[in-house]
Structures are given as structure tokens and as C-alpha cells.
Design a protein around this motif. Sequence first.
Motif, PDB file in Angstrom:
ATOM      1  N   ALA A  32      -5.505  -3.651   0.737  1.00 27.94           N
ATOM      2  CA  ALA A  32      -6.629  -4.560   0.962  1.00 27.94           C
ATOM      3  C   ALA A  32      -6.508  -5.805   0.093  1.00 27.94           C
ATOM      4  CB  ALA A  32      -7.953  -3.842   0.696  1.00 27.94           C
ATOM      5  N   TYR A  73      -5.018   2.166  -0.327  1.00 27.57           N
ATOM      6  CA  TYR A  73      -5.888   1.278   0.449  1.00 27.57           C
ATOM      7  C   TYR A  73      -6.292   0.060  -0.366  1.00 27.57           C
ATOM      8  CZ  TYR A  73     -10.085  -0.580   2.557  1.00 27.57           C
ATOM      9  OH  TYR A  73     -11.020  -1.426   3.062  1.00 27.57           O
ATOM     10  N   GLY A  96       0.816  -1.212   0.000  1.00 27.71           N
ATOM     11  CA  GLY A  96       0.000   0.000   0.000  1.00 27.71           C
ATOM     12  C   GLY A  96       0.846   1.257   0.000  1.00 27.71           C
TER      13      GLY A  96
END
Length: 128
Positions: free
Chosen positions: A41, A37, A2
Motif C-alpha cells: 500500500a 499489505y 509486498g
Amino acid sequence: MGGVALLLSIAIGVLALLSENQRGGIIALAIAPVVAYAFFALIFVLVMNNTFVGHFFKKATFIAFIQIPSSLLSNEFDGIGSFVAGLILKVIVDMLLFIIGFALIFTFSLLCSLVMFFFALKREPGVD
């Protein structure tokens, strides 16, 4: 992952602003946190290995990179000219399928992982 995605998005935004592309730079800087993000994720969901995204990613990559190319390479040729032409055509088609398939799989997986991340956190032990 990320953090790397965030740095790349910020670098793209800054380079766009420096090259006088105001709209592109602002958009790249605005979506940088979402991109970071999404990458975080996706990696988290794939590591957890019990979510829809993980199963989809494995199955889709198997179909796109193993089943489709192997079915394309199973054709018969008669003659050296048709063999060479067919081989060149198959290499081009395989590369296009690889690029398009990977882009679609990766994009869909990124979008789904934004939602599935919260469910992956509540993972039950021993469930696959």
C-alpha cells in the motif's frame, strides 16, 4: 515490495521459531500478511503521488534530511579544537536525527497508507 516484505516476515518468524522463541515467531508469522499489505500500500500510494501520504512523505523527508542537517551545519566555530569537536558532535547528531526521523516517517507513512490505499485507487485524472 509486498512480496519481499511477506517473505522477510515469514523468514523472521521461522527463524524465531527455530531458535525456540515461540512468542516472537508466532507474532511475526501472524502479522506477516499485514506487513506485506502495508508495504504494498505504501509503494502504491507513493507512486500515485496525489494522496496525503505521498505529500507528507515528501515534505517530511525534505525537512528531516535537508533542512535540519543544513541548519545544524551553519554554525560558526572559533578555533580548530572547537571545530573538530563541533564537527564530530554534528555528525553524531545528524546520524541520530536521520535514523529517528526516517523510522518515524516510514512508520507513520506505513500506517497511513493502510487507509489511504483505498482513496488512491479512486484517483481523479489530472489532480495533484
